[in-house]
Design a protein around this motif. Structure first.
Motif, short mmCIF file in Angstrom:
data_model
loop_
_atom_site.label_atom_id
_atom_site.label_comp_id
_atom_site.label_asym_id
_atom_site.label_seq_id
_atom_site.Cartn_x
_atom_site.Cartn_y
_atom_site.Cartn_z
N ILE B 428 71.11 139.24 186.87
CA ILE B 428 69.86 138.98 187.58
C ILE B 428 68.82 140.00 187.14
CG2 ILE B 428 68.69 138.95 189.81
CD1 ILE B 428 71.14 137.92 191.06
N ALA B 429 69.27 141.26 187.06
CA ALA B 429 68.34 142.31 186.69
C ALA B 429 67.75 142.05 185.30
CB ALA B 429 69.04 143.66 186.73
N ARG B 430 68.61 141.57 184.40
CA ARG B 430 68.14 141.43 183.03
C ARG B 430 67.40 140.13 182.76
NH1 ARG B 430 69.55 145.91 181.75
NH2 ARG B 430 71.63 146.79 181.99
N GLU B 431 67.90 139.04 183.35
CA GLU B 431 67.29 137.77 182.97
C GLU B 431 66.65 137.03 184.14
OE1 GLU B 431 70.46 135.44 181.28
OE2 GLU B 431 71.13 134.89 183.28
N GLY B 432 66.82 137.56 185.34
CA GLY B 432 66.30 136.87 186.52
C GLY B 432 64.81 136.57 186.41
N ARG B 433 64.09 137.52 185.87
CA ARG B 433 62.63 137.38 185.81
C ARG B 433 62.19 136.11 185.12
NH1 ARG B 433 59.02 141.73 183.18
NH2 ARG B 433 57.85 139.86 182.74
N LYS B 434 62.95 135.76 184.06
CA LYS B 434 62.60 134.55 183.32
C LYS B 434 62.57 133.33 184.23
CE LYS B 434 65.64 135.32 180.03
NZ LYS B 434 66.69 135.07 179.09
N PHE B 435 63.44 133.38 185.25
CA PHE B 435 63.57 132.20 186.11
C PHE B 435 62.91 132.40 187.47
CE2 PHE B 435 67.36 132.77 183.47
CZ PHE B 435 67.13 131.73 182.59
N GLY B 436 62.21 133.51 187.62
CA GLY B 436 61.52 133.72 188.89
C GLY B 436 62.38 134.37 189.95
N VAL B 437 63.44 135.07 189.55
CA VAL B 437 64.28 135.75 190.53
C VAL B 437 64.20 137.26 190.30
CG1 VAL B 437 66.60 136.03 191.46
CG2 VAL B 437 65.87 133.80 190.61
N GLY B 438 63.75 137.99 191.27
CA GLY B 438 63.65 139.44 191.15
C GLY B 438 64.63 140.13 192.08
N LEU B 439 64.83 141.41 191.85
CA LEU B 439 65.71 142.20 192.71
C LEU B 439 64.90 143.24 193.46
CD1 LEU B 439 68.78 143.21 190.52
CD2 LEU B 439 68.70 141.55 192.39
N CYS B 440 65.30 143.45 194.70
CA CYS B 440 64.74 144.57 195.43
C CYS B 440 65.90 145.50 195.74
CB CYS B 440 64.05 144.11 196.71
SG CYS B 440 63.55 145.46 197.76
#
Ligand SMILES: Nc1ncnc2c1ncn2[C@@H]1O[C@H](COP(=O)(O)OP(=O)(O)O)[C@@H](O)[C@H]1O
Ligand SMILES: [Mg+2]
Lengths: 380, 542
Positions: B428-440
């Motif tokens: 998620i940390a590495r590729e989540g952004r591509k799909f609109g998923v971020g980490l807090c």
């Protein structure tokens, strides 16, 4: 204790269809007889109670006939000493406190318990308690009404609406009468739901009984009937009332077909005996418009004569993507008033005239669209 | 001059601050203490110095972290105090020689403040980094709300607190994060008790408000292992107390008591949503056991492997694949254990609802109190995989209406540590952004978080951090320069924060709202904005 769970009888539903020999709408009559058959079946099964989870009537102000049919059903159950618990649904609950609910007519009958006052009511029948949350006027009311529930030991919850998870799964549009899944508590012995017309289990203890009838072609794959529920074991068993009578044929690809070939295809699907008293829809896709037009219309009409409802849906090659777009009530009159606004700002029409025309015109458009919707075979 | 008056006045030698006119050289000017206008005396583009009286009162004392404004011919430079030192006009040390109980020459001694330039506001009220330095002897004053006004324009839509200058509040200026950057990762760092949970609740409350108004741009998932977000504890309030914007919140709980609330769904996960990798998180495995677990998805149907492996036929098939029965037995026993221990594993599943609510832009709270560390990770893993997979699918199918989502991870050092091999969160940390998923990521030990990962965090909310290594880790990987704020971060008090994020030009000192106060304010907001009805409820026309 055993109960029968049914819902969505939609008494009074009618749709554009053929009339019978005495001039009655055949689909409307079929819905009444379906309800009567359901009552017969219930009496054969002798449950300890019956739950109807909403939408007994299709209209808030039913005509006399559906009231009579319903009353007759109730009286039969009373004769057999089978109590019935009913809640109002989004179709048969008036949308304001000021109008009178049709259920007021049946309130004082022995063994008939109806929750229709936009608030929580609890009824006892047999050794169980039926916690009823009928149609409420505001979505947040459901939360408040639910909070009034106190568990009694043997508890059945009765509600009406489209459960959130089902809405997600079915990809149904928002704008439905939606119920949060947070109401589906696992500590109820049973949860009887209405609104969705297919029989469906949502969780261990929560079911939609589905309706007895088919109300639109989207339901052609649904399981129909009632549920016989054993409250001790939680087992719910389908009780069919009518044979499957809706046939929605998978689309036939008519690319390159001439009118003769299309006609032949239709003929093969429409053997008189196979479609008798059924609701049949045949979808033709990639149809050449000219070819379709030149099919003998008289022949087409005769084709489905024995069916209860018969529809051929051609999707033409040249307009396929537009075909299914339904008329958006809002868009139509909004578009109209937008157009008028534009003309008026260009000073082609005086503002006063514009306002009058928009008011009157929108009203007519709304009515027309509504009438068209009613005509279509549909009851959600 | 009377004694107390004398104490209130501080003399500063005129030569130092007044460039013009020889006659004034003789006129020593006494600066009133209340008059906090000082003058820039040095030094270069990356560091400004000014001097202040050495014996300022409590009220007037200069603190590290305070922001000063320097007015210079229509420009306003802003600079943040990073250090304060004793200084004097004399070389050597005789300024501190005692004469009785008095300093030898109190007129000649003062404090020197070093300040780090933040940037410059031009006449058009635009804030820019500065490539030059203010004119020598330009006046310096504590920045007030006027000078901060430009900040209001760069703030976002998620209100979290007020601007703070040193320990003073600038209530007129709200500190608010930007929804747009929330698919990038975010970090919340503080020693226990400094206000992480309070911050998250304030953040969530602002998101609920946006969602209820139909303005939300992302869904926020909070999985709460401490059971503190749903209903709070005692005087500490929870998210459900924000009645006004309750529409913006969807709750799920494994706790019987909490789930009896009609607004809280009983959390359910179905067996088919559990993958062998999730089970892998639950125990320490020997190498053969790990091999067996990895082989499972090859041998069985992924949708029914849990059922199949428990059956005698499943056992046989595992053994045919060359695994020892003792290995498989351990595997099966542990799986059975886990399924029994977690009654939320059922036929039904809440995951689709959770996803749908996130995609509608709501705050989704999953309340899992009193769950073991591993069980919690297991659950978090199942949920976040489901979400990432569905967002990936959506991306392919071009789902336009769905909102981005931000997945919160408490005690994030457990799963985002350097060398931790919990690939789910890494992916998620590495590729989540591509799909609109971020980490807090929320943690009290940023030093344990993978450095490279940390460098991808675009929003940092840093609260009091006592441990030097924690601070250093952040300073070394933050996008905005935090090194000069080390002392400030070390000395932040409960509820105070430094917020560093894209779109806001420098790390902003803030006081996070106390959730209970914020709640009271929000609940009073008027009803005029149209709320989206819950689930788009609309009675049917009949
Ligand atoms: N911004 C704030 N303003 C006032 N009090 C706060 C603030 N943040 C936290 N607190 C108080 O500090 C205590 C600890 O906060 P908490 O958020 O639980 O810390 P953490 O999660 O970092 O351990 C709580 O009692 C809370 O009321
Ligand atoms: Mg905490």
């Amino acid at each position: 204790m055993k109960i029968i769970h049914l819902s969505d009888s939609h008494l009074g539903f009618s749709s554009y269809s053929r009339l019978d020999e005495v001039g009655r709408n055949r689909i409307e009559e079929m819905v009444y007889s379906g309800f009567e058959q359901a009552i017969e079946r219930i009496i054969e099964l002798r449950p300890d109670a019956v739950v109807h989870a909403g939408d007994v009537f299709h209209h808030v102000r039913p005509k006399i006939k559906p009231l009579v049919v319903f009353q007759r059903g109730l009286l039969k159950l009373m004769e057999e000493d089978i109590p019935i618990i009913i809640i109002s649904g989004n179709h048969d609950a008036p949308k304001s406190f000021s109008s009178t609910s049709p259920f007021r007519l049946f309130e004082d009958l022995r063994g008939v318990h109806i929750a229709h006052r936009y608030r929580y009511e609890r009824f006892a029948a047999g050794d169980s308690y039926f916690h009823c949350i009928p149609f409420c006027l505001e979505p947040q009311d459901y939360l408040a009404e639910f909070e009034k529930i106190e568990r009694q030991g043997r508890d059945v919850l009765v509600m009406h609406g489209l459960a959130e998870s089902l809405a997600n799964r079915k990809m149904r549009s928002v704008g439905e009468h939606e119920l949060s899944d947070s109401f589906l508590k696992s500590d109820f012995d049973y949860i009887a739901l209405g609104h969705f017309h297919g029989q469906a289990q949502l969780s261990r203890n929560a079911w939609y009984s589905g309706s007895v009838e088919y109300f639109n072609f989207g339901e052609s794959q649904d399981r129909k009937g009632m549920l016989l529920v054993d409250l001790e074991t939680g087992r719910a068993e389908n009780v069919p009332v009518k044979p499957q009578y809706m046939v929605d044929h998978p689309p036939i690809d008519c690319s390159g077909m001439l009118s003769e070939e299309i006609g032949q295809c239709l003929l093969e699907l429409c053997h008189e005996d196979e479609i008798r008293d059924k609701m049949v829809r045949i979808t033709l896709k990639n149809v050449n418009r000219a070819a379709y037009r030149s099919i003998d219309q008289g022949r087409l009409n005769r084709l489905g004569a024995s069916a209860l409802y018969f529809k051929i849906r051609p999707l033409f090659l040249d307009e396929e993507e537009h075909f299914e777009r339904s008329i958006d009530r809002r868009t139509l009159h909004e578009e109209f008033s937008g157009y008028m606004e534009e003309k008026s700002t260009q000073e082609l029409i005086p503002a006063k005239t514009k306002d009058d025309v928009v008011a009157y015109g929108s009203e007519i458009m709304k009515k027309a669209v509504l009438a068209r919707h009613k005509e279509a075979l549909d009851a959600s | 001059m009377r004694a107390e008056e004398r104490e209130k006045k501080v003399a500063i030698k005129q030569e130092n601050i007044q460039p013009s006119g020889a006659e004034s050289l003789l006129n020593r000017k006494v600066i009133e203490e209340r008059d906090t206008t000082y003058r820039i005396v040095s030094k270069n583009v990356s560091e400004y110095h000014f001097i202040v009286p050495f014996d300022l009162s409590e009220e007037e004392r200069v603190e590290v972290g305070q922001i000063f404004s320097i007015k210079d011919q229509g420009l306003t430079f802003l600079a943040r105090a990073v250090n304060i030192e004793h200084s004097s006009n004399y070389d050597g040390h005789w300024d501190t020689t005692m004469k009785g109980t008095q300093f030898f020459d109190s007129d000649q001694i003062f404090n020197r403040v070093s300040a780090e330039p933040l940037g410059c506001i031009n006449r058009k009220l635009e804030f820019k980094k500065s490539r030059t330095l203010p004119t020598k002897f330009a006046p310096v004053a504590r920045a007030e709300r006027e000078e901060f006004r430009f900040l209001s324009q760069v703030m976002g839509d998620i209100e979290v607190g007020y601007l703070r200058n040193g320990s003073r509040l600038v209530e007129e200026i709200q500190v608010a994060l930007h929804s747009e950057v929330m698919d990038h990762h975010m970090g919340v760092f503080a020693t226990t008790g400094m206000g992480k949970s309070n911050f998250m609740k304030v953040f969530a409350a602002s998101c609920m408000r946006l969602a209820a108004r139909g303005q939300s741009k992302f869904g926020l998932l909070i999985v709460d292992p401490h059971g503190e977000y749903l209903k709070g504890k005692g005087p500490v309030k929870g998210l459900t107390h924000l009645k006004r914007y309750r529409e913006g919140l969807a709750c799920y709980s494994t706790n019987r008591q909490n789930a009896s609330d009609p607004g809280v769904e009983e959390l359910a996960i179905s067996e088919s949503e559990i993958f062998p990798e999730d089970i892998a998180l639950l125990y320490e495995w020997s190498p053969p056991q790990r091999d067996a677990l990895e082989a499972v998805s090859r041998i069985f149907d992924p949708a029914s492997w849990l059922e199949e492996i428990k059956s005698p036929e499943g056992m046989v098939r595992m053994m045919q694949e060359g695994f020892k029965d003792s290995t498989v037995n351990v595997l099966v026993r542990r799986i059975k254990n886990e399924l029994e221990r977690n009654p939320y594993i059922r036929k039904r599943s809440s995951l689709a609802n959770i996803l749908a609510n996130l995609q509608k832009g709501k705050v989704v709270l999953v309340d899992i109190p009193r769950m073991s560390d591993r069980s919690e990770l297991f659950l978090l893993s199942v949920i976040s995989r489901y979400i990432l997979d569905e967002y990936k699918k959506d991306e392919k199918e071009g789902g336009e209406s769905r909102k981005n989502c931000l997945i919160t991870i408490e005690e994030a050092q457990r799963v985002l540590g350097s060398g931790s091999n919990i690939s789910r969160f890494e992916s998620i940390a590495r590729e989540g952004r591509k799909f609109g998923v971020g980490l807090c990521a929320i943690t009290q030990q940023p030093k344990l978080i993978d450095k490279q990962l940390l460098s991808q965090f675009n929003t940092l909310v840093v609260m009091g951090l006592g441990d030097r290594n924690d601070r250093r880790q952040l300073e070394e990987s933050a996008k905005q320069d935090l090194t000069s704020m080390d002392i400030e971060i070390q000395t932040l008090e409960k509820g105070e924060a430094v917020v560093s994020t894209l779109n806001i030009p420098f790390p902003v000192p803030a006081r996070i709202h106390r959730y209970e106060d914020y709640l009271r304010r929000l609940d009073k907001e008027d009803k005029q904005e149209s709320l989206i009805a819950r689930g788009g409820f609309k009675p049917f026309l009949d």
